[in-house]
Design a protein around this motif. Structure first.
Motif, PDB file in Angstrom:
ATOM      1  N   ALA A  69      27.672  44.948  67.082  1.00 35.34           N
ATOM      2  CA  ALA A  69      28.837  45.839  67.045  1.00 35.34           C
ATOM      3  C   ALA A  69      28.451  47.198  66.477  1.00 35.34           C
ATOM      4  O   ALA A  69      28.856  48.246  67.006  1.00 35.34           O
ATOM      5  CB  ALA A  69      29.942  45.212  66.209  1.00 35.34           C
ATOM      6  N   ARG A  70      27.659  47.204  65.418  1.00 35.91           N
ATOM      7  CA  ARG A  70      27.233  48.477  64.822  1.00 35.91           C
ATOM      8  C   ARG A  70      26.368  49.273  65.799  1.00 35.91           C
ATOM      9  O   ARG A  70      26.501  50.498  65.899  1.00 35.91           O
ATOM     10  CB  ARG A  70      26.479  48.223  63.522  1.00 35.91           C
ATOM     11  N   VAL A 114      36.867  53.292  64.089  1.00 37.24           N
ATOM     12  CA  VAL A 114      36.162  52.012  64.128  1.00 37.24           C
ATOM     13  C   VAL A 114      34.761  52.148  63.553  1.00 37.24           C
ATOM     14  O   VAL A 114      34.283  51.275  62.815  1.00 37.24           O
ATOM     15  CB  VAL A 114      36.127  51.464  65.565  1.00 37.24           C
ATOM     16  N   ALA A 115      34.082  53.252  63.871  1.00 40.94           N
ATOM     17  CA  ALA A 115      32.735  53.480  63.324  1.00 40.94           C
ATOM     18  C   ALA A 115      32.787  53.531  61.803  1.00 40.94           C
ATOM     19  O   ALA A 115      31.910  52.973  61.112  1.00 40.94           O
ATOM     20  CB  ALA A 115      32.155  54.771  63.888  1.00 40.94           C
ATOM     21  N   SER A 116      33.807  54.181  61.265  1.00 46.52           N
ATOM     22  CA  SER A 116      33.942  54.270  59.812  1.00 46.52           C
ATOM     23  C   SER A 116      34.071  52.888  59.190  1.00 46.52           C
ATOM     24  O   SER A 116      33.386  52.558  58.210  1.00 46.52           O
ATOM     25  CB  SER A 116      35.159  55.127  59.467  1.00 46.52           C
ATOM     26  N   ARG A 117      34.925  52.069  59.773  1.00 45.00           N
ATOM     27  CA  ARG A 117      35.159  50.750  59.190  1.00 45.00           C
ATOM     28  C   ARG A 117      33.956  49.826  59.355  1.00 45.00           C
ATOM     29  O   ARG A 117      33.701  48.978  58.497  1.00 45.00           O
ATOM     30  CB  ARG A 117      36.412  50.142  59.805  1.00 45.00           C
ATOM     31  N   LEU A 118      33.200  50.002  60.429  1.00 48.25           N
ATOM     32  CA  LEU A 118      32.047  49.126  60.662  1.00 48.25           C
ATOM     33  C   LEU A 118      30.875  49.434  59.736  1.00 48.25           C
ATOM     34  O   LEU A 118      30.093  48.538  59.416  1.00 48.25           O
ATOM     35  CB  LEU A 118      31.600  49.230  62.113  1.00 48.25           C
ATOM     36  N   LEU A 120      27.695  49.143  54.427  1.00 46.73           N
ATOM     37  CA  LEU A 120      26.265  49.449  54.299  1.00 46.73           C
ATOM     38  C   LEU A 120      25.987  50.942  54.168  1.00 46.73           C
ATOM     39  O   LEU A 120      25.010  51.335  53.528  1.00 46.73           O
ATOM     40  CB  LEU A 120      25.508  48.895  55.509  1.00 46.73           C
ATOM     41  N   GLN A 121      26.839  51.770  54.782  1.00 44.93           N
ATOM     42  CA  GLN A 121      26.632  53.221  54.762  1.00 44.93           C
ATOM     43  C   GLN A 121      27.957  53.927  54.450  1.00 44.93           C
ATOM     44  O   GLN A 121      28.554  54.566  55.313  1.00 44.93           O
ATOM     45  CB  GLN A 121      26.094  53.710  56.110  1.00 44.93           C
ATOM     46  N   PRO A 122      28.431  53.817  53.221  1.00 44.84           N
ATOM     47  CA  PRO A 122      29.753  54.373  52.901  1.00 44.84           C
ATOM     48  C   PRO A 122      29.866  55.878  53.122  1.00 44.84           C
ATOM     49  O   PRO A 122      30.934  56.364  53.526  1.00 44.84           O
ATOM     50  CB  PRO A 122      29.958  53.993  51.435  1.00 44.84           C
ATOM     51  N   GLU A 123      28.814  56.629  52.860  1.00 44.64           N
ATOM     52  CA  GLU A 123      28.891  58.078  53.075  1.00 44.64           C
ATOM     53  C   GLU A 123      29.046  58.393  54.562  1.00 44.64           C
ATOM     54  O   GLU A 123      29.792  59.303  54.941  1.00 44.64           O
ATOM     55  CB  GLU A 123      27.644  58.767  52.509  1.00 44.64           C
ATOM     56  N   ARG A 124      28.335  57.648  55.401  1.00 43.73           N
ATOM     57  CA  ARG A 124      28.487  57.832  56.842  1.00 43.73           C
ATOM     58  C   ARG A 124      29.912  57.438  57.270  1.00 43.73           C
ATOM     59  O   ARG A 124      30.525  58.101  58.122  1.00 43.73           O
ATOM     60  CB  ARG A 124      27.460  56.973  57.580  1.00 43.73           C
ATOM     61  N   ALA A 125      30.425  56.384  56.658  1.00 43.97           N
ATOM     62  CA  ALA A 125      31.792  55.969  56.963  1.00 43.97           C
ATOM     63  C   ALA A 125      32.782  57.076  56.643  1.00 43.97           C
ATOM     64  O   ALA A 125      33.728  57.327  57.403  1.00 43.97           O
ATOM     65  CB  ALA A 125      32.140  54.702  56.174  1.00 43.97           C
ATOM     66  N   LEU A 126      32.575  57.756  55.522  1.00 44.20           N
ATOM     67  CA  LEU A 126      33.476  58.846  55.136  1.00 44.20           C
ATOM     68  C   LEU A 126      33.400  59.988  56.142  1.00 44.20           C
ATOM     69  O   LEU A 126      34.433  60.585  56.492  1.00 44.20           O
ATOM     70  CB  LEU A 126      33.125  59.332  53.729  1.00 44.20           C
ATOM     71  N   ARG A 127      32.213  60.287  56.637  1.00 43.01           N
ATOM     72  CA  ARG A 127      32.085  61.361  57.634  1.00 43.01           C
ATOM     73  C   ARG A 127      32.842  61.000  58.905  1.00 43.01           C
ATOM     74  O   ARG A 127      33.544  61.838  59.486  1.00 43.01           O
ATOM     75  CB  ARG A 127      30.611  61.628  57.942  1.00 43.01           C
ATOM     76  N   HIS A 128      32.717  59.767  59.345  1.00 43.64           N
ATOM     77  CA  HIS A 128      33.448  59.344  60.544  1.00 43.64           C
ATOM     78  C   HIS A 128      34.968  59.417  60.311  1.00 43.64           C
ATOM     79  O   HIS A 128      35.720  59.859  61.185  1.00 43.64           O
ATOM     80  CB  HIS A 128      33.062  57.916  60.919  1.00 43.64           C
ATOM     81  N   LEU A 162      44.416  58.198  59.006  1.00 44.32           N
ATOM     82  CA  LEU A 162      44.531  58.411  57.566  1.00 44.32           C
ATOM     83  C   LEU A 162      44.224  57.124  56.790  1.00 44.32           C
ATOM     84  O   LEU A 162      43.644  57.176  55.700  1.00 44.32           O
ATOM     85  CB  LEU A 162      45.931  58.912  57.224  1.00 44.32           C
ATOM     86  N   GLY A 163      44.587  55.982  57.358  1.00 45.18           N
ATOM     87  CA  GLY A 163      44.243  54.721  56.708  1.00 45.18           C
ATOM     88  C   GLY A 163      42.745  54.523  56.617  1.00 45.18           C
ATOM     89  O   GLY A 163      42.224  54.069  55.591  1.00 45.18           O
ATOM     90  N   ALA A 164      42.031  54.887  57.688  1.00 44.28           N
ATOM     91  CA  ALA A 164      40.569  54.781  57.666  1.00 44.28           C
ATOM     92  C   ALA A 164      39.966  55.721  56.629  1.00 44.28           C
ATOM     93  O   ALA A 164      38.997  55.371  55.941  1.00 44.28           O
ATOM     94  CB  ALA A 164      40.011  55.088  59.057  1.00 44.28           C
ATOM     95  N   LEU A 165      40.555  56.917  56.498  1.00 45.32           N
ATOM     96  CA  LEU A 165      40.062  57.861  55.490  1.00 45.32           C
ATOM     97  C   LEU A 165      40.305  57.329  54.083  1.00 45.32           C
ATOM     98  O   LEU A 165      39.429  57.417  53.206  1.00 45.32           O
ATOM     99  CB  LEU A 165      40.758  59.209  55.686  1.00 45.32           C
ATOM    100  N   CYS A 166      41.466  56.759  53.869  1.00 49.55           N
ATOM    101  CA  CYS A 166      41.796  56.167  52.571  1.00 49.55           C
ATOM    102  C   CYS A 166      40.793  55.063  52.220  1.00 49.55           C
ATOM    103  O   CYS A 166      40.283  54.992  51.094  1.00 49.55           O
ATOM    104  CB  CYS A 166      43.209  55.615  52.636  1.00 49.55           C
ATOM    105  N   GLU A 167      40.483  54.211  53.188  1.00 52.70           N
ATOM    106  CA  GLU A 167      39.529  53.123  52.970  1.00 52.70           C
ATOM    107  C   GLU A 167      38.120  53.654  52.728  1.00 52.70           C
ATOM    108  O   GLU A 167      37.375  53.113  51.892  1.00 52.70           O
ATOM    109  CB  GLU A 167      39.534  52.191  54.180  1.00 52.70           C
ATOM    110  N   ALA A 168      37.733  54.711  53.440  1.00 55.06           N
ATOM    111  CA  ALA A 168      36.390  55.266  53.264  1.00 55.06           C
ATOM    112  C   ALA A 168      36.211  55.834  51.860  1.00 55.06           C
ATOM    113  O   ALA A 168      35.125  55.721  51.262  1.00 55.06           O
ATOM    114  CB  ALA A 168      36.130  56.335  54.328  1.00 55.06           C
ATOM    115  N   TYR A 169      37.254  56.452  51.329  1.00 57.99           N
ATOM    116  CA  TYR A 169      37.162  56.949  49.954  1.00 57.99           C
ATOM    117  C   TYR A 169      36.969  55.799  48.968  1.00 57.99           C
ATOM    118  O   TYR A 169      36.224  55.920  47.982  1.00 57.99           O
ATOM    119  CB  TYR A 169      38.423  57.734  49.596  1.00 57.99           C
TER     120      TYR A 169
END
Length: 577
Positions: free
Chosen positions: A274-275, A294-298, A302-310, A325-332
């Motif tokens: 999937a990744r 989806v990329a952010s959540r996946l 393992l790569q939280p900073e990359r998740a935040l960028r997505h 916005l929910g994905a952004l909240c989770e990435a933070y």
């Protein structure tokens, strides 16, 4: 066909008709800007020309000016209050912005007349459905059929309504009538396939999905649902995505198809695949916002900073979208920035004050920061209640009832493995709400849990927190389902966004629950990555006949269990009535 529109020579006092026809041709060709220009001039010259105002509204809507479209439709209704096409268009416009009561009011008077046409009745039905006045909506859909008995579309609309209500036998019958009346649309085959699947007629459901795809080979939902059906029946994920893979090859620019494959791989335990699949499309310069979600959540674990960028890419493209916005909240939360997560969560709360996912994210951020308000949201002593369900009339004791209930539920678990997009891993879940069952044993279950639910609401009492502030003393179900976990199965940590109180009721259990905490219900371990990692805080040991009730915003999951016996439960959400 592209229409050539010549407006020259139409300037006399009797030019309204030709100019309106010219504008209609422009609308047929989706030439919105040109149509706006023609109709602006026409309505300026003839302010009370209601048909021109209606077409002007359609042109404005095509340009994305929804407020302007609504204004023009209201003017048109003022000048011609008996115009069914205008009333329908206004109702659609109002429904699109969530003004459900106004949408109904726009068509209700005309729909109540004896000669109401199919269009006005359909608009009334859709508005009633949006208001959750489902019985009235059904009557309106049926009236639409009587207004035009030859209409396959009217039958389709009724079938879709039945399908949304999970009344699958009625939905399947209505699709049959729609097809008999000549409607051969892909959308009708989709409604039919879902109804057949809900009825447990899986071979026919698979055939209906394939009929749909012969008509619309790029139908994203059909590809995803066909893959899920094959997966649940067989547990063979490579075979399940063969048709989806072929479609991705045929439509390489249809990113939604690739996204469905990513979500499928994630939920069948192929996380690395999937990744890899999401990287291929998320790195494209034309990647759509939901790809970044989806990329952010996946990659958040393992790569939280990359998740935040997505997540930032998605939120920048869709600044008012709750999913982004929910994905952004989770990435933070994943990078350990609880303060920024709370800022985004407050925006989400303003957009959806009852959304349980938002409360779950807020609680997680409070826990990370040591905020004392977390203890209020996660007061396990008062907010989580366990008790034995009552023995319904007709059984000598609870054990006898549970044995009968287990037999009834086992008959409903016809799939080999779990659905896509749910918390279940290595087990099956029933495909329709148990509230619709005619089985007397399952019906008795609702009598057995009524007392415990009401006693819990009474013990909660009133208050200002997200649970007690909604306590009316009464409730209604918002989904009831059964899960049969296989050995080594579990529920991933999750919450219930559209619930109020959620539950787990234990019907039949493996011996493994006596070993450590195998198969136990756990609370507090977030279903999203956090920095630092947060562990479960509270556990409930399953017992036959035990009902656990808890706020829907609480993260919860189960501990995997061993042995060779399954674990059979019923779960439900209730909301205030």
């Amino acid at each position: 066909m592209v229409h050539t529109v010549d407006l020259r020579g139409h300037s006399s006092a009797n030019d309204r008709g030709p100019r309106l026809h010219a504008a209609s041709l422009l609308l047929d060709d989706n030439r919105w800007d040109e149509a706006v220009q023609v109709l602006r001039e026409l309505t300026g010259q003839y302010p009370t020309f209601a048909d021109a105002r209606r077409l002007y509204a359609l042109a404005l809507r095509g340009c994305g000016d929804h407020q302007g479209a609504e204004t023009q439709l209201r003017h048109a209704m003022a000048f011609d209050p008996r115009s069914s096409p205008t009333a329908v268009a206004l109702s659609e416009q109002l429904l699109a912005r969530g003004a459900r009561e106004e949408a109904l009011a726009a068509v209700d008077d005309l729909a109540r007349t004896a000669d109401a046409d199919i269009h006005i009745l359909t608009a009334q039905a859709l508005a009633l459905k949006a208001l959750q006045r489902l019985d009235e909506a059904e009557l309106a859909f049926e009236r639409a059929i009587r207004a035009d008995p030859s209409s396959g579309v009217a039958e389709h609309n009724l079938a879709a309504h039945y399908g949304d209500m999970e009344r699958f036998a009625l939905s399947e019958a209505a699709t049959g009538r729609a097809l008999f009346k000549g409607l051969d649309a892909a959308e009708t085959w989709l409604v039919r396939a879902r109804a057949l699947q809900g009825l447990g007629r899986h071979d026919e459901a698979e055939a209906a999905f394939r009929e749909l795809l012969r008509r619309r080979s790029d139908h994203v939902d059909a590809h995803a649902e066909l893959a899920q059906l094959i997966w649940m029946r067989t547990g063979d994920w490579p075979s399940a995505i063969q048709t989806l893979d072929a479609a991705i090859a045929d439509y390489p620019n249809l990113q939604a198809l690739a996204l469905k494959k990513v979500e499928f791989l994630q939920h069948v335990g192929q996380s690395e695949a999937a990744r890899a699949a999401i990287r291929e499309i998320s790195d494209r310069p034309d990647a759509e916002p939901m790809i970044h979600v989806v990329a952010s959540r996946l990659c958040s674990d393992l790569q939280p900073e990359r998740a935040l960028r997505h997540a930032w890419e998605a939120a920048r493209a869709l600044p008012n979208d709750r999913v982004a916005l929910g994905a952004l909240c989770e990435a933070y939360l994943a990078v350990g920035d609880a303060g920024s997560s709370l800022d985004v969560a407050q925006r989400l709360l303003a957009m959806g004050p009852l959304d349980q996912h938002t409360f779950g994210l807020i609680a997680t951020a409070w826990r990370l920061t040591g905020d004392p308000r977390y203890a209020t949201l996660h007061d396990y002593g008062s907010l989580v209640r366990t008790s034995r369900i009552d023995t319904p009339e007709g059984w000598p004791n609870l054990e006898a009832f549970l044995a009968a209930l287990a037999q009834s539920l086992e008959r409903l678990h016809g799939f080999k493995t779990h659905p896509i997009g749910q918390s279940v891993r290595h087990g099956s879940q029933t495909s329709y709400s148990l509230t619709l069952s005619e089985d007397p044993v399952i019906k008795a279950f609702f009598k057995a849990i009524d007392g415990p639910i009401r006693r819990h609401m009474a013990s909660l009492g009133p208050g200002s927190d997200p649970v007690r502030s909604r306590n009316t003393g009464d409730y209604r179900f918002n989904g009831v389902w059964s899960v049969r976990l296989q050995p080594n199965g579990y529920h991933s940590n999750h919450l219930h966004p559209r619930g109020w109180l959620s539950s787990a009721c234990y019907i039949a259990l493996p011996a493994a629950v006596e070993r450590g905490r195998e198969g136990w219900l756990k609370f507090g371990e977030p279903g999203v990555p956090t920095t630092p990692v947060l562990a479960a805080e509270h556990f409930v040991k399953p017992e036959p006949g035990l009902l656990a009730l808890f706020p829907s915003y609480m993260w919860h999951g189960t501990v995997p269990f061993g042995g060779d016996e399954p674990r059979l439960t019923i779960a439900f959400d209730v909301v205030p009535a």
